[in-house]
Design a protein around this motif. Sequence first.
Motif, mmCIF file in Angstrom:
data_model
loop_
_atom_site.group_PDB
_atom_site.id
_atom_site.type_symbol
_atom_site.label_atom_id
_atom_site.label_comp_id
_atom_site.label_asym_id
_atom_site.label_seq_id
_atom_site.Cartn_x
_atom_site.Cartn_y
_atom_site.Cartn_z
ATOM 1 N N PRO A 239 -5.527 -11.131 9.136
ATOM 2 C CA PRO A 239 -6.241 -9.899 8.770
ATOM 3 C C PRO A 239 -5.292 -8.914 8.104
ATOM 4 O O PRO A 239 -4.170 -8.695 8.569
ATOM 5 C CB PRO A 239 -6.747 -9.371 10.119
ATOM 6 N N MET A 240 -5.741 -8.320 7.003
ATOM 7 C CA MET A 240 -4.928 -7.357 6.270
ATOM 8 C C MET A 240 -5.799 -6.182 5.862
ATOM 9 O O MET A 240 -7.024 -6.286 5.783
ATOM 10 C CB MET A 240 -4.304 -8.004 5.025
ATOM 11 N N GLY A 241 -5.146 -5.057 5.584
ATOM 12 C CA GLY A 241 -5.882 -3.874 5.171
ATOM 13 C C GLY A 241 -6.486 -3.102 6.317
ATOM 14 O O GLY A 241 -7.291 -2.185 6.102
ATOM 15 N N LEU A 242 -6.112 -3.449 7.560
ATOM 16 C CA LEU A 242 -6.630 -2.737 8.722
ATOM 17 C C LEU A 242 -5.944 -1.387 8.884
ATOM 18 O O LEU A 242 -4.755 -1.241 8.598
ATOM 19 C CB LEU A 242 -6.408 -3.557 9.993
ATOM 20 N N VAL A 261 1.819 -6.153 10.176
ATOM 21 C CA VAL A 261 1.539 -7.015 9.024
ATOM 22 C C VAL A 261 1.748 -6.190 7.759
ATOM 23 O O VAL A 261 1.105 -5.159 7.569
ATOM 24 C CB VAL A 261 0.103 -7.566 9.080
ATOM 25 N N HIS A 262 2.649 -6.644 6.903
ATOM 26 C CA HIS A 262 2.932 -5.897 5.671
ATOM 27 C C HIS A 262 1.657 -5.848 4.828
ATOM 28 O O HIS A 262 1.039 -6.885 4.557
ATOM 29 C CB HIS A 262 4.054 -6.588 4.899
ATOM 30 N N PRO A 263 1.214 -4.656 4.407
ATOM 31 C CA PRO A 263 -0.058 -4.546 3.687
ATOM 32 C C PRO A 263 -0.129 -5.324 2.388
ATOM 33 O O PRO A 263 -1.228 -5.645 1.934
ATOM 34 C CB PRO A 263 -0.173 -3.035 3.423
ATOM 35 N N VAL A 264 1.002 -5.638 1.775
ATOM 36 C CA VAL A 264 0.973 -6.347 0.493
ATOM 37 C C VAL A 264 1.272 -7.830 0.643
ATOM 38 O O VAL A 264 0.668 -8.655 -0.037
ATOM 39 C CB VAL A 264 1.966 -5.704 -0.501
ATOM 40 N N ALA A 318 -0.971 1.990 -0.581
ATOM 41 C CA ALA A 318 -1.273 2.294 -1.983
ATOM 42 C C ALA A 318 -1.002 1.079 -2.855
ATOM 43 O O ALA A 318 -1.744 0.796 -3.813
ATOM 44 C CB ALA A 318 -0.448 3.485 -2.458
ATOM 45 N N GLY A 319 0.060 0.336 -2.529
ATOM 46 C CA GLY A 319 0.346 -0.883 -3.267
ATOM 47 C C GLY A 319 -0.742 -1.922 -3.106
ATOM 48 O O GLY A 319 -1.126 -2.600 -4.075
ATOM 49 N N LEU A 320 -1.265 -2.071 -1.880
ATOM 50 C CA LEU A 320 -2.353 -3.022 -1.664
ATOM 51 C C LEU A 320 -3.593 -2.622 -2.444
ATOM 52 O O LEU A 320 -4.250 -3.461 -3.079
ATOM 53 C CB LEU A 320 -2.686 -3.121 -0.171
ATOM 54 N N HIS A 321 -3.930 -1.329 -2.444
ATOM 55 C CA HIS A 321 -5.104 -0.870 -3.189
ATOM 56 C C HIS A 321 -4.940 -1.158 -4.675
ATOM 57 O O HIS A 321 -5.912 -1.534 -5.359
ATOM 58 C CB HIS A 321 -5.326 0.619 -2.944
ATOM 59 N N ALA A 322 -3.733 -0.984 -5.189
ATOM 60 C CA ALA A 322 -3.501 -1.272 -6.601
ATOM 61 C C ALA A 322 -3.663 -2.760 -6.885
ATOM 62 O O ALA A 322 -4.307 -3.155 -7.879
ATOM 63 C CB ALA A 322 -2.106 -0.798 -7.003
ATOM 64 N N LEU A 323 -3.108 -3.600 -6.022
ATOM 65 C CA LEU A 323 -3.229 -5.047 -6.213
ATOM 66 C C LEU A 323 -4.680 -5.510 -6.156
ATOM 67 O O LEU A 323 -5.094 -6.391 -6.914
ATOM 68 C CB LEU A 323 -2.426 -5.773 -5.143
ATOM 69 N N GLY A 383 -7.184 7.455 -5.103
ATOM 70 C CA GLY A 383 -7.324 7.862 -3.710
ATOM 71 C C GLY A 383 -6.164 7.384 -2.856
ATOM 72 O O GLY A 383 -5.588 8.145 -2.079
ATOM 73 N N ALA A 384 -5.804 6.109 -3.002
ATOM 74 C CA ALA A 384 -4.689 5.563 -2.224
ATOM 75 C C ALA A 384 -3.384 6.222 -2.620
ATOM 76 O O ALA A 384 -2.533 6.515 -1.778
ATOM 77 C CB ALA A 384 -4.607 4.046 -2.430
ATOM 78 N N LEU A 385 -3.199 6.461 -3.923
ATOM 79 C CA LEU A 385 -1.967 7.105 -4.381
ATOM 80 C C LEU A 385 -1.875 8.532 -3.840
ATOM 81 O O LEU A 385 -0.807 8.983 -3.417
ATOM 82 C CB LEU A 385 -1.924 7.105 -5.908
#
Length: 392
Positions: A239-242, A261-264, A318-323, A383-385
């Motif tokens: 699970p990621m993004g939690l 868990v690293h978000p990226v 923010a990096g995950l949202h961009a990806l 938003g994430a940034l």
Amino acid sequence: MARDRVDVAIAGAGPAGLALASALGARGVETVVVSPDSQWHATYGVWRDDVASLSLGAPLDSLVRGAWPVVRVVGAREHRLARPYVVLDNQRLQASLSTGVEIINDTVLSAEHDAQSTTLRLASGSVIQSRLVVDATGTGMLLAHRPTAGAQTAYGLVVRDAALVELGVFTLMDWRAPVAGSGTFFYGARFNDGAELVEETSLYSQPPRDVDELRKLLTLRLGRDLTGQAVAVERVHIPMGLALPSRATRVVGFGAAAGYVHPVTGYSVAGSLRAAPRVADAVTTALRAGQQGSDLSSAVWQSVWPDHLLRTRAWHEAGLHALRRLPSERIGEFFDEFFSLPVELWSAYLRIETDPALVRRAMLSLFGRARWALRVRLAASPGALLRALVAR
């Protein structure tokens, strides 16, 4: 049966739980681990320099299943990264971290708190009283529920005599698609004993990619389905993004249960191993100061997620949202630019405990060197940034 009160009870005997228990025991803290008797089945890969200086109960070289001096990443172009990588030997690491640790093979059903301590009720009917309870179960079974987000999923095989991967090199990511638009990458290497790991991975998807679909993509990539001759099959679901768990709970999370868990990348083991001494120091200090109840758990939560690391987390998110906003054909280009950064920047970004200013610098450096088409996509998550900028 009720047990005399212990200082710390840890639910979960994975790498995170055992690393913390071992660190606490080394500091003289009476600790017990509660977990069903089970083996570790996941593949735990880490950058060697992330764990080389840690006390793992035995020399690192005796605890690895494979070691590679070069890591290979393929996006639109190929990168050879001279940063050594290792895959941990699960049985040896588990045995090493378990040395001197009291493990009760049982399952925690509930945690009941009073002003001074917590009572754990186990499936066997036994009861444990503890000054502090730590959830290191991975899923966070004793913590407040967090809504399901996306996940990293993978389908992997361990095979012999297949000659599928390059010797002496660990392929961390090969984004060349087995079919157009697959949005998956290949991960693989040959171990010390000659066995090979080949895996098709979805970095992140919401909803998660189906593992059977990943099996089909791996078959297309390899040109045949090797499941029938595999000595092991690995089905990964991380699970990621939690959102992070609340730091106000009496049960303290650690490892993946605490949001390590690293978000990226989806990695958590190295971060947990590195955090164990820091958290063990905080637990020891708080116990010796006579803290108890919510005061004790609050002090330990502060070491699990110090305020400055919450700012780091915001930049990672923010990096995950961009990806997530990148089309599949751009993801390889993203990692081309990422691994073209100076190694001190991209390696720092991959750690969850990096100073937030360094993570911010890595992200802005990547943005500055990317082509305009990629920049537009990366900038499409305001938003994430904004949340990351506010968190600084």
